[in-house]
Design a protein around this motif. Structure first.
Motif, PDB file in Angstrom:
ATOM      1  N   SER A  87       0.881  -1.296  -0.006  1.00 25.02           N
ATOM      2  CA  SER A  87      -0.222  -0.138  -0.031  1.00 25.02           C
ATOM      3  C   SER A  87       1.000   1.206   0.012  1.00 25.02           C
ATOM      4  N   ALA A  90       2.522   1.654  -3.457  1.00 28.18           N
ATOM      5  CA  ALA A  90       1.556   2.071  -4.537  1.00 28.18           C
ATOM      6  C   ALA A  90       1.215   3.816  -4.247  1.00 28.18           C
ATOM      7  N   ILE A  94       2.527   5.477  -7.607  1.00 31.42           N
ATOM      8  CA  ILE A  94       1.144   6.002  -8.432  1.00 31.42           C
ATOM      9  C   ILE A  94       0.285   7.136  -7.921  1.00 31.42           C
ATOM     10  N   ALA A  98      -4.074   5.185  -4.865  1.00 33.02           N
ATOM     11  CA  ALA A  98      -3.619   3.750  -5.264  1.00 33.02           C
ATOM     12  C   ALA A  98      -3.285   3.338  -3.887  1.00 33.02           C
ATOM     13  N   ALA A 102      -5.476   0.114  -2.567  1.00 35.09           N
ATOM     14  CA  ALA A 102      -4.814  -1.113  -2.250  1.00 35.09           C
ATOM     15  C   ALA A 102      -4.808  -1.481  -0.821  1.00 35.09           C
ATOM     16  N   PHE A 381      -1.363  -3.799  -8.284  1.00 34.71           N
ATOM     17  CA  PHE A 381      -0.734  -2.799  -7.616  1.00 34.71           C
ATOM     18  C   PHE A 381       0.586  -2.994  -7.541  1.00 34.71           C
ATOM     19  N   SER A 385       3.503  -0.793  -9.322  1.00 35.82           N
ATOM     20  CA  SER A 385       4.396  -0.070  -8.308  1.00 35.82           C
ATOM     21  C   SER A 385       5.890  -0.110  -8.747  1.00 35.82           C
ATOM     22  N   ALA A 447     -10.967   3.210  -5.190  1.00 40.09           N
ATOM     23  CA  ALA A 447     -10.124   3.905  -5.940  1.00 40.09           C
ATOM     24  C   ALA A 447     -10.878   5.313  -5.992  1.00 40.09           C
TER      25      ALA A 447
END
Length: 460
Positions: A87, A90, A94, A98, A102, A381, A385, A447
């Protein structure tokens, strides 16, 4: 815009951050035992019934994909140790939306899994003590492991160390006995040769697909070691060691045990689906008390998963909130432990248990479908990533690349193609299509919420 300024995990102190209570032996055994999950013992029988001996191929293919995912996750986690794991990666690669999607989707998955594992464990104990209510055993397990996780993190580490040691010992003994039986040197057994492998793919490609999907989801739980690494004494070394040994662990424990089972016992034996391949194989070898022995091992696997998932859920929630992606209440620490996050995750797990009794045909079924493909969403993800972060790390801090993804970027793209193929296979199967839609819907919803949260933070 990708968020390149995500705050890295600060030095962890007892006064305001997660503690460093996990030792290297804890982390090593968590990594080793994490491979041997409840899914291997409980769900592999249905896979064998569908795929026959080709289940070995199914586990090998999904095992390769899992190894690639773990290598990517290991590269990022060794470079940026964090209790938020994928997480946090990500978010860094991103953007906050994200990391939000995630992290919270995985939190829902872990909390639900806690309830499911509690139900499975309670059924085993109820079989030994008939007449006792299942909910009582689930509540007891919840209290025990919630209490374990409320205390210092080393308590979690000690529980997982001994749980993992028992699982590793049991599966190792199973493999040794199986190899002896296949060789014909185990007293009371004859070497089967290839007699049970003749009809290698009895249900054709469709059976292999069902076996492949079952095997993919049996690998869940490997991510816990990268979450736990942030609370170890040497996070970088711990992650690097765990990831580098992932290949032989997967090959030996998963693929090896499936090969032993289908070689010794006919794939279409009713015992394989009724009792599970491990009990069926041990009984075929004439091992006394095989059924009860494996029930003990399965119970340990389920309790281990409960313990690990309460831990993982609380740390993911803590990391999300610490990064401004959730309600601040969950970030409160006491003695280096996010105790409110631990209690919240445990309570949600028990709510799932209650829903299985109160609303089994609608809300509980919808919840199960919603988490069905979450692990694949998380893997995507991770891959995206890693694609984005690798170049940035090479440019800004190459010394952080203690673990490197093999043949970058080609194998990362191969992994993404494999994930896309699994999504297509799920769409083809009626039983998994609903899971695909439900999990995809939850991911898209989170998201969107994460993006809205990101915009609000930017304005504020």
């Amino acid at each position: 815009m990708p968020n390149s300024t995500t705050t890295e995990t600060p030095p962890q102190r007892a006064d305001g951050s997660l503690s460093h209570g996990l030792k290297q032996r804890h982390l090593s055994m968590i990594a080793l035992g994490g491979v041997i999950g409840a899914g291997l013992f409980v769900g592999s029988g249905a896979g064998i019934a569908a795929a026959g001996p080709s289940i070995v191929v199914a586990y090998a293919l999904s095992g390769v994909l899992v190894m690639l995912v773990m290598r990517m996750l290991g590269e990022m986690s060794a470079a940026y140790p964090s209790s938020g794991s994928f997480s946090a990666h990500a978010e860094r690669a991103i953007g906050p939306w994200a990391g939000f999607a995630a992290g919270w989707s995985f939190w829902v998955l872990l909390c639900t899994a806690v309830g499911l594992e509690g139900i499975g464990a309670a059924k085993i104990v109820q079989g030994w003590l008939p007449g006792t209510p299942q909910w009582m055993w689930v509540a007891l397990f919840m209290v025990v492991f919630c209490g374990t996780n409320l205390a210092a993190v080393r308590n979690f580490g000690e529980f997982e160390f001994w749980f993992a040691a028992l699982k590793v010992g049991a599966i190792s003994l199973f493999l040794i006995l199986g190899v002896l039986a296949i060789a014909g040197v185990l007293p009371g057994t004859d070497a089967p040769g290839t007699s049970n492998l003749g009809d290698f793919m009895p249900n054709g490609g469709d059976g292999l697909v069902i076996g492949l999907l079952a095997s993919v989801f049996a690998y869940g739980g490997l991510e816990t070691v990268t979450i736990a690494a942030a609370e170890s004494q040497d996070p970088v070394r711990g992650v690097a060691s765990a990831v580098r040994t992932a290949m032989w662990r997967i090959a030996v424990f998963y693929i090896g045990s499936m090969a032993v089972a289908v070689t010794l016992v006919p794939w279409d034996s009713k015992e394989v689906t009724a009792k599970g391949p491990y009990i069926a194989t041990l009984e075929h070898m004439g091992i006394p008390g095989a059924s009860q022995l494996m029930n003990v091992v399965i119970l340990v696997a389920l309790l281990s998963a409960m313990n690990a998932n309460i831990y993982g859920a609380s740390r993911i929630a803590f990391s999300l909130v610490e990064r401004g992606l959730g309600p601040r209440l969950l970030a409160r620490l006491s003695g280096g432990v996010p105790r409110i996050a631990v209690v919240t995750s445990s309570v949600l797990g028990f709510v799932c248990v209650l829903l299985s009794y109160w609303r089994p045909d609608d809300i509980f079924k919808w919840l199960l479908n919603m988490i069905g493909a979450v692990i694949l969403v998380v893997w995507i993800f991770i891959a995206v990533s890693q694609l984005l972060l690798r170049r940035r790390i090479e440019r800004e801090a190459p010394e952080r690349l203690v673990v490197r993804m093999w043949a970058f970027p080609w194998l990362t793209w191969v992994a993404l193609a494999g994930m896309a193929a699994i999504f297509v296979l799920m769409w083809r199967e009626p039983d998994t299509r609903t899971q695909l839609y439900s999990s995809g819907g939850m991911a898209l919803f989170l998201a969107a919420v994460g993006y809205a949260w990101q915009r609000l933070r930017a304005k504020g």
